[in-house]
Design a protein around this motif. Structure first.
Motif, PDB file in Angstrom:
ATOM      1  N   ALA A  86       1.198  -1.632  -0.021  1.00 58.83           N
ATOM      2  CA  ALA A  86       0.115   0.242   0.112  1.00 58.83           C
ATOM      3  C   ALA A  86       0.700   1.240  -0.252  1.00 58.83           C
ATOM      4  O   ALA A  86       0.858   2.616  -0.357  1.00 58.83           O
ATOM      5  CB  ALA A  86      -1.451  -0.130   1.398  1.00 58.83           C
ATOM      6  N   ALA A  87       1.780   1.010   0.834  1.00 53.70           N
ATOM      7  CA  ALA A  87       2.861   2.052   0.892  1.00 53.70           C
ATOM      8  C   ALA A  87       3.588   2.693  -0.240  1.00 53.70           C
ATOM      9  O   ALA A  87       3.669   4.195  -0.799  1.00 53.70           O
ATOM     10  CB  ALA A  87       3.671   2.186   2.137  1.00 53.70           C
ATOM     11  N   ARG A  88       4.455   1.518  -0.703  1.00 53.12           N
ATOM     12  CA  ARG A  88       4.423   1.557  -2.410  1.00 53.12           C
ATOM     13  C   ARG A  88       3.653   2.489  -3.648  1.00 53.12           C
ATOM     14  O   ARG A  88       4.300   2.861  -4.265  1.00 53.12           O
ATOM     15  CB  ARG A  88       4.956   0.251  -2.353  1.00 53.12           C
ATOM     16  N   LEU A  89       2.285   1.959  -3.335  1.00 49.00           N
ATOM     17  CA  LEU A  89       0.803   2.652  -4.196  1.00 49.00           C
ATOM     18  C   LEU A  89       0.680   3.375  -4.080  1.00 49.00           C
ATOM     19  O   LEU A  89      -0.364   3.889  -4.109  1.00 49.00           O
ATOM     20  CB  LEU A  89       0.226   0.680  -4.925  1.00 49.00           C
ATOM     21  N   ASN A  90       0.953   3.883  -2.691  1.00 47.07           N
ATOM     22  CA  ASN A  90       0.115   5.249  -1.944  1.00 47.07           C
ATOM     23  C   ASN A  90      -0.790   5.154  -1.752  1.00 47.07           C
ATOM     24  O   ASN A  90      -1.949   6.079  -2.445  1.00 47.07           O
ATOM     25  CB  ASN A  90       0.891   6.542  -3.272  1.00 47.07           C
ATOM     26  N   VAL A  91      -1.464   4.403  -1.358  1.00 50.45           N
ATOM     27  CA  VAL A  91      -3.253   3.557  -1.237  1.00 50.45           C
ATOM     28  C   VAL A  91      -3.253   3.390   0.587  1.00 50.45           C
ATOM     29  O   VAL A  91      -2.408   2.866   0.705  1.00 50.45           O
ATOM     30  CB  VAL A  91      -3.354   2.745  -1.945  1.00 50.45           C
ATOM     31  N   SER A  92      -4.298   2.813   0.425  1.00 50.54           N
ATOM     32  CA  SER A  92      -4.484   2.461   1.835  1.00 50.54           C
ATOM     33  C   SER A  92      -4.380   0.892   1.779  1.00 50.54           C
ATOM     34  O   SER A  92      -4.444  -0.108   0.997  1.00 50.54           O
ATOM     35  CB  SER A  92      -6.010   2.223   2.689  1.00 50.54           C
ATOM     36  N   ARG A  93      -4.375  -0.002   2.963  1.00 51.21           N
ATOM     37  CA  ARG A  93      -3.901  -0.998   3.389  1.00 51.21           C
ATOM     38  C   ARG A  93      -5.268  -2.122   3.356  1.00 51.21           C
ATOM     39  O   ARG A  93      -5.085  -3.094   2.343  1.00 51.21           O
ATOM     40  CB  ARG A  93      -3.553  -1.436   5.202  1.00 51.21           C
ATOM     41  N   GLN A  94      -6.575  -1.298   3.346  1.00 51.38           N
ATOM     42  CA  GLN A  94      -7.663  -1.313   3.514  1.00 51.38           C
ATOM     43  C   GLN A  94      -7.464  -1.763   1.216  1.00 51.38           C
ATOM     44  O   GLN A  94      -8.092  -2.446   1.948  1.00 51.38           O
ATOM     45  CB  GLN A  94      -8.911  -0.902   4.062  1.00 51.38           C
ATOM     46  N   THR A  95      -7.571  -0.808   1.126  1.00 46.87           N
ATOM     47  CA  THR A  95      -7.278  -1.641  -1.103  1.00 46.87           C
ATOM     48  C   THR A  95      -7.020  -2.228  -0.927  1.00 46.87           C
ATOM     49  O   THR A  95      -7.647  -3.199  -2.274  1.00 46.87           O
ATOM     50  CB  THR A  95      -6.295   0.185  -1.347  1.00 46.87           C
ATOM     51  N   ILE A  96      -5.895  -2.445  -0.092  1.00 44.25           N
ATOM     52  CA  ILE A  96      -4.780  -3.657  -1.339  1.00 44.25           C
ATOM     53  C   ILE A  96      -6.351  -5.154  -0.334  1.00 44.25           C
ATOM     54  O   ILE A  96      -5.856  -5.607  -1.338  1.00 44.25           O
ATOM     55  CB  ILE A  96      -3.825  -3.805  -0.181  1.00 44.25           C
ATOM     56  N   ASN A  97      -5.931  -4.835   0.432  1.00 43.10           N
ATOM     57  CA  ASN A  97      -7.275  -5.870   1.443  1.00 43.10           C
ATOM     58  C   ASN A  97      -8.343  -6.198   0.100  1.00 43.10           C
ATOM     59  O   ASN A  97      -9.241  -7.333  -0.152  1.00 43.10           O
ATOM     60  CB  ASN A  97      -7.319  -5.891   2.514  1.00 43.10           C
ATOM     61  N   ALA A  98      -8.968  -4.990  -0.209  1.00 39.21           N
ATOM     62  CA  ALA A  98     -10.466  -5.159  -1.651  1.00 39.21           C
ATOM     63  C   ALA A  98      -9.855  -5.776  -2.673  1.00 39.21           C
ATOM     64  O   ALA A  98     -10.671  -6.418  -2.942  1.00 39.21           O
ATOM     65  CB  ALA A  98     -10.797  -3.854  -1.081  1.00 39.21           C
ATOM     66  N   ILE A  99      -8.600  -5.399  -3.055  1.00 39.30           N
ATOM     67  CA  ILE A  99      -8.675  -5.433  -4.641  1.00 39.30           C
ATOM     68  C   ILE A  99      -7.993  -7.563  -4.595  1.00 39.30           C
ATOM     69  O   ILE A  99      -8.260  -7.715  -5.404  1.00 39.30           O
ATOM     70  CB  ILE A  99      -6.723  -5.446  -4.689  1.00 39.30           C
ATOM     71  N   GLU A 100      -7.421  -7.649  -3.185  1.00 38.48           N
ATOM     72  CA  GLU A 100      -6.852  -9.361  -3.299  1.00 38.48           C
ATOM     73  C   GLU A 100      -8.488 -10.376  -2.859  1.00 38.48           C
ATOM     74  O   GLU A 100      -8.117 -10.985  -2.951  1.00 38.48           O
ATOM     75  CB  GLU A 100      -6.202  -9.339  -1.601  1.00 38.48           C
ATOM     76  N   THR A 101      -8.588  -9.828  -2.396  1.00 38.31           N
ATOM     77  CA  THR A 101     -10.307 -10.665  -1.898  1.00 38.31           C
ATOM     78  C   THR A 101     -11.001 -10.283  -3.255  1.00 38.31           C
ATOM     79  O   THR A 101     -12.095 -10.906  -2.787  1.00 38.31           O
ATOM     80  CB  THR A 101     -11.004  -9.881  -0.918  1.00 38.31           C
ATOM     81  N   GLY A 102     -11.382  -9.237  -4.055  1.00 41.80           N
ATOM     82  CA  GLY A 102     -12.068  -9.657  -4.835  1.00 41.80           C
ATOM     83  C   GLY A 102     -13.381  -8.737  -4.591  1.00 41.80           C
ATOM     84  O   GLY A 102     -14.464  -8.188  -5.574  1.00 41.80           O
ATOM     85  N   ARG A 103     -13.041  -7.699  -4.231  1.00 40.89           N
ATOM     86  CA  ARG A 103     -14.060  -6.860  -3.427  1.00 40.89           C
ATOM     87  C   ARG A 103     -13.907  -5.480  -3.873  1.00 40.89           C
ATOM     88  O   ARG A 103     -15.245  -4.605  -3.891  1.00 40.89           O
ATOM     89  CB  ARG A 103     -14.602  -7.001  -2.080  1.00 40.89           C
ATOM     90  N   TYR A 104     -13.144  -5.379  -4.518  1.00 47.68           N
ATOM     91  CA  TYR A 104     -13.116  -3.613  -5.363  1.00 47.68           C
ATOM     92  C   TYR A 104     -11.746  -3.402  -6.254  1.00 47.68           C
ATOM     93  O   TYR A 104     -11.035  -4.738  -6.373  1.00 47.68           O
ATOM     94  CB  TYR A 104     -12.165  -2.928  -4.515  1.00 47.68           C
ATOM     95  N   ASP A 105     -12.128  -3.643  -7.549  1.00 45.13           N
ATOM     96  CA  ASP A 105     -11.571  -3.396  -9.251  1.00 45.13           C
ATOM     97  C   ASP A 105     -10.855  -2.622  -8.770  1.00 45.13           C
ATOM     98  O   ASP A 105     -11.382  -1.105  -8.493  1.00 45.13           O
ATOM     99  CB  ASP A 105     -12.133  -3.973 -10.136  1.00 45.13           C
ATOM    100  N   PRO A 106      -9.157  -2.145  -8.989  1.00 43.08           N
ATOM    101  CA  PRO A 106      -8.539  -1.111  -9.279  1.00 43.08           C
ATOM    102  C   PRO A 106      -8.762  -0.117 -10.136  1.00 43.08           C
ATOM    103  O   PRO A 106      -9.175  -0.900 -11.243  1.00 43.08           O
ATOM    104  CB  PRO A 106      -6.916  -1.473  -9.346  1.00 43.08           C
ATOM    105  N   SER A 107      -8.232   1.207 -10.505  1.00 46.56           N
ATOM    106  CA  SER A 107      -8.184   1.801 -11.177  1.00 46.56           C
ATOM    107  C   SER A 107      -7.481   1.188 -12.232  1.00 46.56           C
ATOM    108  O   SER A 107      -6.438   0.680 -11.713  1.00 46.56           O
ATOM    109  CB  SER A 107      -8.432   3.634 -11.346  1.00 46.56           C
ATOM    110  N   LEU A 108      -7.404   2.010 -13.796  1.00 40.63           N
ATOM    111  CA  LEU A 108      -6.665   1.530 -14.645  1.00 40.63           C
ATOM    112  C   LEU A 108      -4.877   2.224 -13.991  1.00 40.63           C
ATOM    113  O   LEU A 108      -4.144   1.451 -14.265  1.00 40.63           O
ATOM    114  CB  LEU A 108      -7.394   1.826 -15.881  1.00 40.63           C
TER     115      LEU A 108
END
Length: 63
Positions: free
Chosen positions: A20-42
């Motif tokens: 998350a720090a490397r991508l400048n997003v929250s840890r929750q964003t990474i968790n949501a992407i990994e679990t398929g609850r969120y599709d990242p922006s392009l």
């Protein structure tokens, strides 16, 4: 959309917080992407691919 972010992150030895720090997003964003609850922006998908040294197609696949 399915992804293999969790597996790739583990191979690199990164925590969700570190990625998350490397991508400048929250840890929750990474968790949501990994679990398929969120599709990242392009732009975020491109940043993730750059961070892992892969193509977007190698990170994400259609269900």
């Amino acid at each position: 959309m399915e992804n293999n972010i969790r597996e790739l992150r583990a191979q690199m030895g990164w925590s969700q917080a570190e990625l998350a720090a490397r991508l400048n997003v929250s840890r929750q964003t990474i968790n949501a992407i990994e679990t398929g609850r969120y599709d990242p922006s392009l732009p975020l998908a491109f940043a993730m691919a750059r961070e892992f040294g892969l193509k977007i197609e190698e990170l994400f696949t259609a269900d």
